[in-house]
Design an enzyme around this catalytic site. Structure first.
Site, PDB file in Angstrom:
ATOM      1  CB  THR A  32      23.852  17.887 -40.907  1.00 21.24           C
ATOM      2  OG1 THR A  32      23.603  17.405 -42.056  1.00 21.24           O
ATOM      3  CG2 THR A  32      24.189  16.881 -39.844  1.00 21.24           C
ATOM      4  CB  SER A  34      21.515  21.557 -32.547  1.00 13.87           C
ATOM      5  OG  SER A  34      22.827  22.478 -32.649  1.00 13.87           O
ATOM      6  CG  ASP A  85      25.323  23.075 -42.705  1.00 12.28           C
ATOM      7  OD1 ASP A  85      24.529  22.754 -41.657  1.00 12.28           O
ATOM      8  OD2 ASP A  85      26.104  22.375 -43.423  1.00 12.28           O
ATOM      9  N   GLY A  99      31.671  19.969 -39.337  1.00 15.02           N
ATOM     10  CA  GLY A  99      31.793  18.676 -39.358  1.00 15.02           C
ATOM     11  C   GLY A  99      31.742  18.156 -37.915  1.00 15.02           C
ATOM     12  N   GLY A 100      31.374  18.599 -36.752  1.00 13.96           N
ATOM     13  CA  GLY A 100      31.235  18.172 -35.580  1.00 13.96           C
ATOM     14  C   GLY A 100      30.239  17.274 -35.749  1.00 13.96           C
ATOM     15  CD  GLU A 107      27.763  19.671 -42.735  1.00 13.86           C
ATOM     16  OE1 GLU A 107      26.800  19.516 -41.921  1.00 13.86           O
ATOM     17  OE2 GLU A 107      28.942  19.815 -42.618  1.00 13.86           O
ATOM     18  CE  LYS A 125      28.548  26.303 -32.296  1.00 10.70           C
ATOM     19  NZ  LYS A 125      27.595  26.500 -31.483  1.00 10.70           N
TER      20      LYS A 125
END
Length: 230
Positions: A32, A34, A85, A99-100, A107, A125
């Protein structure tokens, strides 16, 4: 390159990796966010190669189906060869904060059954110590206050997540999320265990006990691949 361009770059790199390493006719795990969306868009051209996908959120399910990719319930699948992911933070050992986007529990479930976890991120990141990004904790609603007190005692500053309009954020599982700021997570594996043991916690967005196997990171020099299994 812009951050969006880097995300598209690693999304395509992940699609190429899956095409090369995952047998035709497989069901693949899809995350999940962008960057995961860029991966979904990239595999659309080869959708006939795959039997379908297992998705970690309603948003990803909708995007996959929009590309004509069948989405399976995880209970229909015995195993997943790969799960792709993104992450909000990743350290040198492949431990992540995720989890943002609010899908951390699903997930974790999908990642737990995948043979290979491929993390796709841009270089922003990468961190030396996890915790700069607020750590998401999914909580049973009736336990929100008690869990917040426990997290405060552990050195964090928890805050209930709200939507843009100020209404409470509710996960796909009908739960709430506490975003915990002010942490320096020096031992992610132990901290994950400690948070998960708080009564009322569904799960915490630390992916350390089951971290990434492989990271594809978009940088200005191209895609950097790190294999944590070596």
């Amino acid at each position: 390159m812009t951050q969006d361009e880097l995300k598209r770059l690693v999304g395509q790199a992940a699609a190429d990796y899956v095409k090369q390493h995952v047998p035709e006719g497989s069901v693949i795990g899809v995350g999940t966010g962008s960057t995961a969306n860029c991966f979904i868009d990239a595999i659309a051209a080869d959708r006939a190669r795959y039997r379908g996908a297992v998705s970690s959120s309603e948003a990803s399910t909708e995007r996959l189906r929009g590309h004509g990719i069948e989405v399976f319930d995880l209970n229909q699948i015995d195993s997943l060869p790969v799960y792709v992911d993104g992450a909000d933070e990743i350290n040198a050992l492949g431990h992540m904060v995720k989890g943002g986007g609010g899908a951390l529990t699903r997930e974790k479930i999908v990642a737990s059954v995948a043979m290979t976890f491929v993390c796709v991120v841009d270089a922003s990141k990468r961190v030396p110590v996890l915790g700069l990004f607020p750590l998401p904790v999914e909580v049973i609603p009736m336990a929100q206050a008690s869990v917040a007190r426990a997290l405060t005692a552990m050195g964090g500053t928890p805050q209930a997540r709200v939507r843009a309009d100020g209404s409470p954020y509710v996960t796909d599982n009908g739960c709430t999320i506490l975003d915990v700021r002010g942490l320096q997570i020096l031992d992610p594996v132990a901290f994950e265990t400690s948070v998960n043991q708080i009564p009322g916690v569904v799960t915490v967005g630390l992916f350390a006990q089951r971290g990434a196997d492989l990271c594809l990171m978009g940088t200005t020099a191209g895609v950097e691949m790190t294999d944590y299994r070596n």
